[in-house]
Design a protein around this motif. Structure first.
Motif, mmCIF file in Angstrom:
data_model
loop_
_atom_site.group_PDB
_atom_site.id
_atom_site.type_symbol
_atom_site.label_atom_id
_atom_site.label_comp_id
_atom_site.label_asym_id
_atom_site.label_seq_id
_atom_site.Cartn_x
_atom_site.Cartn_y
_atom_site.Cartn_z
ATOM 1 N N THR A 197 0.811 -1.204 0.092
ATOM 2 C CA THR A 197 0.050 0.020 0.099
ATOM 3 C C THR A 197 0.933 1.213 -0.100
ATOM 4 O OG1 THR A 197 0.009 -0.024 2.329
ATOM 5 C CG2 THR A 197 -1.953 -1.112 1.236
ATOM 6 N N THR A 198 2.234 1.202 -0.065
ATOM 7 C CA THR A 198 2.988 2.365 -0.028
ATOM 8 C C THR A 198 3.023 3.116 -1.436
ATOM 9 O OG1 THR A 198 4.594 1.242 1.574
ATOM 10 C CG2 THR A 198 5.391 3.018 0.312
ATOM 11 N N ARG A 199 2.750 4.093 -1.479
ATOM 12 C CA ARG A 199 2.858 4.894 -2.903
ATOM 13 C C ARG A 199 4.055 4.807 -3.483
ATOM 14 N NH1 ARG A 199 -0.097 10.584 -1.794
ATOM 15 N NH2 ARG A 199 0.327 10.671 -3.689
ATOM 16 N N LEU A 200 4.068 4.858 -4.610
ATOM 17 C CA LEU A 200 5.237 5.098 -5.557
ATOM 18 C C LEU A 200 5.770 6.480 -5.340
ATOM 19 C CD1 LEU A 200 4.104 3.197 -8.891
ATOM 20 C CD2 LEU A 200 5.417 2.226 -7.033
ATOM 21 N N SER A 201 5.048 7.367 -5.642
ATOM 22 C CA SER A 201 5.516 8.810 -5.426
ATOM 23 C C SER A 201 4.277 9.533 -4.875
ATOM 24 C CB SER A 201 6.097 9.385 -6.638
ATOM 25 O OG SER A 201 4.906 9.337 -7.494
ATOM 26 N N PRO A 202 4.464 10.942 -4.808
ATOM 27 C CA PRO A 202 3.365 11.890 -4.637
ATOM 28 C C PRO A 202 2.189 11.866 -5.478
ATOM 29 C CG PRO A 202 5.411 12.952 -4.170
ATOM 30 C CD PRO A 202 5.819 11.651 -4.582
ATOM 31 N N LYS A 203 2.709 11.464 -6.758
ATOM 32 C CA LYS A 203 1.932 11.390 -8.018
ATOM 33 C C LYS A 203 0.842 10.318 -7.942
ATOM 34 C CE LYS A 203 4.926 14.806 -10.482
ATOM 35 N NZ LYS A 203 5.668 14.716 -11.494
ATOM 36 N N ASP A 204 1.498 9.293 -7.225
ATOM 37 C CA ASP A 204 0.775 7.904 -7.425
ATOM 38 C C ASP A 204 -0.980 8.140 -6.813
ATOM 39 O OD1 ASP A 204 -0.273 5.318 -7.318
ATOM 40 O OD2 ASP A 204 1.394 4.517 -6.233
ATOM 41 N N THR A 205 -1.740 7.678 -7.840
ATOM 42 C CA THR A 205 -3.327 7.967 -7.553
ATOM 43 C C THR A 205 -3.887 6.669 -7.397
ATOM 44 O OG1 THR A 205 -3.756 8.539 -9.766
ATOM 45 C CG2 THR A 205 -3.300 10.447 -8.308
ATOM 46 N N SER A 206 -3.052 5.558 -7.394
ATOM 47 C CA SER A 206 -3.864 4.256 -7.222
ATOM 48 C C SER A 206 -4.764 3.975 -6.131
ATOM 49 C CB SER A 206 -2.676 3.052 -6.996
ATOM 50 O OG SER A 206 -3.189 1.965 -6.821
ATOM 51 N N ARG A 207 -5.954 3.565 -6.080
ATOM 52 C CA ARG A 207 -6.597 3.181 -5.483
ATOM 53 C C ARG A 207 -6.404 2.394 -4.125
ATOM 54 N NH1 ARG A 207 -11.530 1.091 -8.730
ATOM 55 N NH2 ARG A 207 -10.979 -0.538 -7.417
ATOM 56 N N ASP A 208 -5.552 1.506 -4.458
ATOM 57 C CA ASP A 208 -4.865 0.477 -3.511
ATOM 58 C C ASP A 208 -3.815 1.343 -2.481
ATOM 59 O OD1 ASP A 208 -6.409 -1.457 -4.836
ATOM 60 O OD2 ASP A 208 -4.893 -2.379 -5.870
ATOM 61 N N ARG A 209 -3.278 2.331 -2.922
ATOM 62 C CA ARG A 209 -2.450 2.990 -2.177
ATOM 63 C C ARG A 209 -2.535 4.244 -1.620
ATOM 64 N NH1 ARG A 209 1.428 1.255 -6.945
ATOM 65 N NH2 ARG A 209 1.875 -0.746 -6.441
ATOM 66 N N GLY A 210 -2.049 4.715 -0.513
ATOM 67 C CA GLY A 210 -2.276 6.044 0.280
ATOM 68 C C GLY A 210 -1.482 6.221 1.364
#
Length: 192
Positions: free
Chosen positions: A150-163
């Motif tokens: 669930t760790t986002r790739l970057s601040p631009k990562d908008t994946s529903r599974d990550r936050g």
């Protein structure tokens, strides 16, 4: 001793959170640095096995701890880890790199560990951040991050599974994004 001066409370817990607020830390950080948890942290004495673990590990020996659930096993490795990080020579402390890998079989355990680290590192990094010119200060805050699905790739990562975690401490050493942790590894990396 450097360890004691950087770990020991210099402020009353309520005064500490007020100082963080006056220094511009966001409400999310103030809430994560709970005065009641900080008070309990400093008022509780170590159990005998925690004290022995600290002495054994800081003397350079390896250790395995086997005790029941809720008996304080985490402190048996966290306190020696903090000792190691807080007593690093400034020249080494300034260099980023993974000093400890905390590996858990489930996300729930990772999140529990992150909650504990946030409390401790809010205090340690916060006091260093607030330190005056004559007070002990870290050459670089202790950094930590969770690297899970669930760790986002970057601040631009908008994946529903990550936050981002709701009560993260990015302003006090917590790393939130995979890219950042790959580029500048945190001192403490928590994963599953």
């Amino acid at each position: 001793q450097r360890f004691a001066s950087l770990m020991a409370p210099r402020y009353d817990a309520d005064d500490f959170t007020n100082r963080l607020a006056r220094n511009g830390k966001p409400e999310r950080v103030i809430e994560a640095c709970k005065p009641d948890e900080l008070r309990r942290l400093w008022e509780r004495k170590l159990y005998e096995h925690q004290h022995k673990a600290f002495k054994v590990v800081t003397s350079g020996w390896n250790l395995a701890v086997a005790t029941g659930t809720g008996s304080g096993k985490t402190e048996c490795f966290l306190l020696p880890l903090f000792y190691s990080l807080l007593t690093e020579v400034d020249e080494i402390r300034r260099k980023p790199g993974v000093r400890a890998l905390l590996l858990y079989p489930m996300n729930a355990l990772v999140e529990d560990q992150m909650r504990r680290l946030r409390t401790l590192l809010c205090w340690v990094n916060g006091q260093s951040d607030l330190a005056g010119s004559s007070e002990p200060k870290l050459a670089r805050p202790i950094t930590f991050g969770r690297y899970v699905g669930t760790t986002r790739l970057s601040p631009k990562d908008t994946s529903r599974d990550r936050g981002d975690p709701a009560k993260h401490l990015a302003e006090l050493g917590e790393m939130l994004y995979r890219e950042d942790m790959q580029r500048t590894p945190p001192d403490i990396l928590i994963t599953n």
